[in-house]
Design an enzyme around this catalytic site. Structure first.
Site, PDB file in Angstrom:
ATOM      1  N   GLU A  55      41.839  47.481  39.945  1.00  0.00           N
ATOM      2  CA  GLU A  55      42.371  46.109  40.087  1.00  0.00           C
ATOM      3  C   GLU A  55      43.777  46.318  40.821  1.00  0.00           C
ATOM      4  O   GLU A  55      43.891  45.537  41.427  1.00  0.00           O
ATOM      5  CB  GLU A  55      42.420  45.512  38.736  1.00  0.00           C
ATOM      6  CG  GLU A  55      43.121  44.031  38.718  1.00  0.00           C
ATOM      7  CD  GLU A  55      42.461  43.053  39.097  1.00  0.00           C
ATOM      8  OE1 GLU A  55      41.231  42.988  39.485  1.00  0.00           O
ATOM      9  OE2 GLU A  55      43.142  42.003  39.510  1.00  0.00           O
ATOM     10  N   ASP A  56      44.637  47.218  40.363  1.00  0.00           N
ATOM     11  CA  ASP A  56      45.789  46.990  40.843  1.00  0.00           C
ATOM     12  C   ASP A  56      46.194  48.356  41.703  1.00  0.00           C
ATOM     13  O   ASP A  56      47.119  48.199  42.259  1.00  0.00           O
ATOM     14  CB  ASP A  56      46.994  47.646  39.404  1.00  0.00           C
ATOM     15  CG  ASP A  56      46.787  46.561  38.522  1.00  0.00           C
ATOM     16  OD1 ASP A  56      46.279  45.441  38.852  1.00  0.00           O
ATOM     17  OD2 ASP A  56      47.055  46.568  37.243  1.00  0.00           O
TER      18      ASP A  56
END
Ligand code: MN
Length: 741
Positions: A93-94
């Site tokens: 996600e990051d």
């Protein structure tokens, strides 16, 4: 950020290594070189990927995945794959890491787990009002691999442990979400210690003062409690030792949250809640067969010394709870006349109670029947999810209902045992047997006596369902079922029926169009649907069929070339819908300032918690009744903040001189002539506070009183409460949300 964070890279590097070693130590399987290598690889990938990232505190981001992995390993006892997934849970996600990278570097299973975690995180972070829906997605994934939800819980737990650095509104949102969704989930999965910690931490942020007070009082009363428990346990310990039983005896401490909840719901002080003592006896056994005998053996030793309250004997060994909990609970009278709860269990039962699911896996081969209840639950969850129309809010309500209910046990005519929540009715039972049976139920026999569908069942009832093939569920059935399963099946069936009726409406509309010489095309149907302000086409057809919409009265239209139009000015603007987008809400981005002459927003103080200046508050946009101001510790706040947070607006009191507000106080004391006079005199004359109403009741030498009075703010109110507490004969004074009815 609470304090300025100074970056010292060398120190950070040492800290990362320390935390990583701590993780390895907690994970027994890391002794195996191959598994240790996988963890090392995940650690290296995560460190590299998060190299530039920092947490809100300023600390390196990598601390977080390491700690989540540590929880997964040390507190849940999960496998190496879960530890790897926990280390990598935020990378996709990051950071630049992709799911393909994960699969190439680690494997398919790891990709699968991280995919699930990334999806959950994505939806949670990028939405404001879809928590219920997210929750459903989470459960969906859970039904495939329960490790996803366990890692997610670990993630939430670490975020709760480090919530200090977040801004206050974010803290409130996360804390409420935690107590509303994550704690019940942990409970249902049997992760009791994690559930307790999540509840305590969420209380710490939603009710900081109450939390601090209880923690302080617990600390102060500790030595007295220990002395009592030691004295009470002594003869039991002697007996157990004489019998040669290996055991551990613990004095159980109630959680801060459970104390707070009892104080709040029963309106009793800390001391009264804490007057309940409990101990736990955990015994080591060689075999499963011995367990039950040994527990009853210990029970008999306890009751040799102390008289038991037979009504409060709970045998969760013969009938384990559906989350797998097993234990024998007895309540006995101590020599000093205090009730003490004694929990008796084996080491295996204790581990299941504390670690839940993970321990289940560990003992899977040993306890054949034990795994079944868990499977049954997962099966129930899946069943509810398979109903494609159930909307998310209904789902979470149904789900929550099941989470909190205690269970009853009833029998089928052939003697099969069925578990239902307390207050379940004959109709719930019918749906529990089979959804087809439920839908066709016309009556039931309980213990051979004919009863209505709404009849509430009790443990031990034998229930026979009477069906008819002509029977169909009706709307009012929803009033006499409480299980999620029955509710969703009834709704499904009502929806089907509505669709059938809607078919008639469609025919009526077709004929109407024909007579108007309008084409039966979707543009025309849509136009009319909007004209009548119905939500969906099915609703539109349904209302035509039932006569709620009368097409004969249709006015103000024009038809040319088969197309229907309404000349502009005759069409009413559609009414605003309940779910406004956040941007459309009045002053969503601003803070509503109360008691401010310049405020152009209308608001009312909510009667459910009666806020006064100084209280921590928020505004809630109601349907049709403007903005209501609630206290953040209002009994309804959890619901509003977590389920409808798109309707919440920030609010605070202005610093201008407050107008007087109505507050409610309840107090207790020893019945004494003259005391009432002293109280009213103190309030009105010495403190110059105006009372609106006052009432007293006296019972067995104790009196209770309720006063409504006008005060300036919380400081003023707290001062008054302190003054009242000082009056001789008054034992307790507290603020209550509502006047006594
Ligand atoms: Mn995370």
């Amino acid at each position: 950020m609470s304090e300025a964070y100074v970056i010292d890279e060398a120190a950070e590097k040492r800290e990362i290594t320390r935390r990583y070693r701590n993780l390895l130590r907690s994970h027994k399987r890391s002794k195996n070189p191959a598994e240790r290598k996988r963890i090392r690889k995940a650690f290296d990938v995560a460190v590299e990927a998060h190299r530039e990232d920092r947490r809100k505190t300023g600390e390196p981001y990598i601390y977080h995945p390491i700690e989540v992995a540590h929880i997964v390993s040390a507190e849940m006892g999960l496998d190496t794959t879960s530890v790897v997934a926990a280390l990598l849970h935020d990378t996709v996600e990051d950071t630049y890491i992709t799911l393909e990278d994960i699969e190439n570097l680690f494997g398919e299973k790891e990709r699968y787990l991280i995919d699930g975690l990334t999806k959950i995180k994505g939806v949670l972070d990028h939405s404001t009002s879809m928590q219920a829906e997210n929750f459903r997605k989470m459960i969906l994934t859970l039904s495939d691999d329960v490790r996803v939800i366990l890692i997610k819980l670990a993630d939430r737990l670490h975020n709760m442990r480090t919530l200090d650095s977040m801004p206050r509104p974010k803290q409130l949102k996360i804390a409420n979400e935690t107590s509303y969704m994550y704690a019940p989930l942990a409970h249902r999965l049997g992760l009791y210690s994690i559930k307790t910690e999540l509840e305590d931490l969420s209380l710490k942020y939603t009710e900081p003062e109450a939390y601090a007070e209880i923690v302080e009082k617990l600390k102060r009363s500790k030595s007295g409690r220990t002395r009592f428990i030691n004295r009470f346990s002594k003869p039991i310990i002697d007996d157990l030792q004489k019998a040669g039983i290996q055991f551990e005896l613990k004095g159980r401490t109630k959680s801060v949250y459970s104390i707070w909840k009892k104080m709040k719901t029963k309106h009793i002080p800390f001391e009264e809640v804490y007057d309940v003592f409990a101990i736990r006896i955990i015994m080591d056994t060689d075999s499963l067969e011995q367990e039950k005998n040994l527990c009853w053996n210990a029970y008999s030793m306890v009751t040799d010394h102390y008289k038991p309250n037979t009504e409060r004997l709970r045998d969760w060994i013969s009938n384990p709870k559906s989350n797998g909990y097993e234990s024998l609970h007895a309540t006995v009278m101590s020599d000093s006349g205090k009730w003490v709860e004694v929990q008796i269990r084996s080491r295996r039962m204790d581990e299941i109670a504390e670690k839940g699911l993970a321990a289940h896996w560990k003992y899977k081969d040993g306890g054949a029947g034990k795994q079944n209840s868990l499977d049954m639950w997962l099966h129930q969850v899946r069943e509810m999810l398979e109903n494609p129309d159930a909307d998310a809010i209904n789902f979470i309500d149904d789900f929550k209902l099941n989470l909190f209910a205690e269970e009853i046990f009833v029998f089928t005519p052939t003697g099969d045992l069925k578990k239902l929540p307390v207050n379940a009715t004959a109709l719930d039972f019918a749906f529990e047997i089979h959804s087809q049976v439920g839908a066709r139920t016309i009556g039931a026999k309980v213990n051979a006596r004919l009863v209505p569908l709404s009849h509430q069942l009790k443990s031990g009832d034998q229930v026979e369902i009477i069906t008819s093939k002509n029977q169909r569920p009706t709307e009012d059935w929803l009033n006499f079922v409480i299980t999620g399963k029955a509710k969703s099946k009834i709704r499904e069936s009502l929806k089907e029926k509505k669709k059938e009726v809607a078919q008639d409406g469609k025919e009526i509309l077709k004929r109407k169009f024909k007579s108007l010489k309008a084409d039966y095309i979707s543009a025309n149907v849509e136009l009319l649907r909007k004209h009548y302000k119905t939500e969906t086409t099915t609703d539109f057809y349904f209302e035509i069929a039932t006569g709620k919409i009368d097409l004969k009265k249709l006015k103000g239209y024009e038809i040319s070339n088969g197309r229907l139009t309404f000349p502009k000015k005759k069409v009413d603007a559609p009414k605003p819908k309940e779910k406004k987008s956040p941007a459309a809400l009045p002053g969503k981005s601003d803070t509503l300032i109360l008691n401010d002459n310049n405020t152009n927003m209308e608001y009312k103080l909510a009667p459910c918690c009666s806020p006064i200046p100084g209280d921590d508050i928020f505004g809630f946009v109601t349907i049709g009744d403007g903005i209501k101001i609630h206290r953040t510790n209002c009994p309804n706040a959890v619901q509003m903040l977590s389920k409808f947070d798109y309707r919440v607006i920030k609010a605070k009191w202005s610093s201008q001189k407050e107008k007087e507000s109505l507050a409610f106080i309840r107090f207790e004391g020893i019945d004494d002539i003259g005391l009432v006079h002293t109280i009213t005199d103190t309030i009105s004359r010495q403190l110059s506070v105006n009372m609106k109403s006052i009432s007293f009741e006296s019972h067995d030498g104790i009196f209770t009183g309720d006063i409504s009075l006008y005060i300036h703010n919380t400081t003023h109110l707290n001062k008054l409460i302190r003054e009242m507490e000082n009056i001789k004969g008054v034992t307790r004074v507290m603020r209550v949300e509502k006047p006594n009815e």
